[in-house]
Design an enzyme around this catalytic site. Sequence first.
Site, PDB file in Angstrom:
ATOM      1  N   ASP A 103       0.782  -1.233   0.000  1.00  0.00           N
ATOM      2  CA  ASP A 103       0.000   0.000   0.000  1.00  0.00           C
ATOM      3  C   ASP A 103       0.814   1.283   0.000  1.00  0.00           C
ATOM      4  OD1 ASP A 103       1.155   0.026   2.487  1.00  0.00           O
ATOM      5  OD2 ASP A 103      -0.672  -0.486   3.580  1.00  0.00           O
ATOM      6  N   GLU A 125      -1.077  -8.931  -1.312  1.00  0.00           N
ATOM      7  CA  GLU A 125      -1.634  -8.357  -0.074  1.00  0.00           C
ATOM      8  C   GLU A 125      -2.767  -7.374  -0.431  1.00  0.00           C
ATOM      9  OE1 GLU A 125       0.078  -5.434   2.958  1.00  0.00           O
ATOM     10  OE2 GLU A 125       0.800  -7.321   3.779  1.00  0.00           O
ATOM     11  N   HIS A 249      13.005   3.939  13.471  1.00  0.00           N
ATOM     12  CA  HIS A 249      12.809   4.105  12.025  1.00  0.00           C
ATOM     13  C   HIS A 249      13.746   5.220  11.557  1.00  0.00           C
ATOM     14  CE1 HIS A 249      10.607   5.005   8.251  1.00  0.00           C
ATOM     15  NE2 HIS A 249      10.031   3.819   8.398  1.00  0.00           N
TER      16      HIS A 249
END
Length: 378
Positions: A103, A125, A249
């Site tokens: 996505d 997915e 991250h």
Amino acid sequence: MNNAVTANAKVMIIYGTRPEAIKLAPVIKAFEQDPTLTPIVVVTAQHREMLDQVNGVFEVIPDVDLNLMAHGQTLNDIAGTVISQIDEILDMYRPAAAVVQGDTTTVMAAAIASFNREIPVVHLEAGLRSGNIQSPFPEEANRKIVSQIASIHLAPTEVSRTNLLTDGVPDDRIHVIGNTVIDALNWAVSRPPRDGHPLSNRLETDTRRVLLVTTHRRENLGAHMVSIGRAMRQLALKFPDLLIVWPAHKNPEVRASITPQIEDVGNIISTEPLEYGEFSRLLARSDIVLTDSGGIQEEAPSLGKPVLVLRENTERPEAVAAGGVKLIGTNTNRIVDEVSTLLDDDEAYSSMANAMNPYGDGRSAERCLTIIKKFLNI
Ligand code: UD1
Ligand code: UDP
């Protein structure tokens, strides 16, 4: 579109970020084993270091690397560059099909570029839906856009199949195959540990309980992220026998909000993003997971780890229904209360830890290959 293709069909696999790389690695490996397909691996490098880390672990060497990551990149920077540059690559290779996973903006833009060139899009997915177009942003919209233009929809669960049918996707274009993240995870946890990683070595002899935290969602940047950082601090002070591990991250905005809250606290370890094998072992060693990640909501239940999700909704309701995942949002007090309950109440802990994994048996890549070959008549 003509999908009558003979043997040695070129199939382009296009991706750009860490989670796409992890979930596509088992598919690339399956393609490489099949003599009738020629995989062309194209990375946009929407992520740089975090993408290279995964490709390194799985020993994937891209055929084309667009190297487009920039600090402060906007969604339209990524989308515009991916569409125009992937268009040139499609023209050069003329693949029989293009595979995208998930996505991200890379996925949405690569699917549009392929569709515009009349190259069938295989969406891995497919069918995840939160039901709220603003959350996750922009991923919910990206998924819906790809569902409108893909030729084959590889859904991880029956829930995602139903979502696709609701959006008008024809039933014969949908195949439920599980999630390839389980294939990747099984592979990673079965590998012998790498020698010499300081964190693994340290945790082998450390008897403290471990809370694993990861955060990155765009809609959590800013005040929500600060609130999460505060909760980490309060939990570390409240439970001196707890070790909190935060693989940060690479997004500088994530670090700017969390680091100031936690840097002087002894029982919080912050690390650079961990190599996938190392991260899987940390997940297996953890007691509780606190995250806003999508992939980790899928991985942790298969290792029996309770997951508290730092969001108000999820496009992955299966593990919530099974009991292994709970949505708790980002309020500091709520996070502290929910983690405290799992640390203090054995019954609450075991009911989450013993829930089943709804995301497959680790053979999804093999099913993906079979379906693509059938679609291409090979
Ligand atoms: C992206 C995806 C998100 C996915 C996440 C996985 C979009 C809109 N978002 O979000 O769906 O869940 O990846 O992690 O597609 N950066 C680096 N090095 C890296 C990676 C990122 O420095 O290896 C920094 C860069 O400054 C970059 C920033 O992180 O500009 C944000 O990266 P970006 O891909 O735009 O968004 P993510 O939040 O990572
Ligand atoms: N992951 C990793 N190293 C880390 C943190 C996460 O390899 O330090 C893996 C994790 O196992 C999962 C994936 O990265 O498979 C999730 O990526 P992320 O949370 O960035 O994206 P999302 O899944 O939310 O799209």
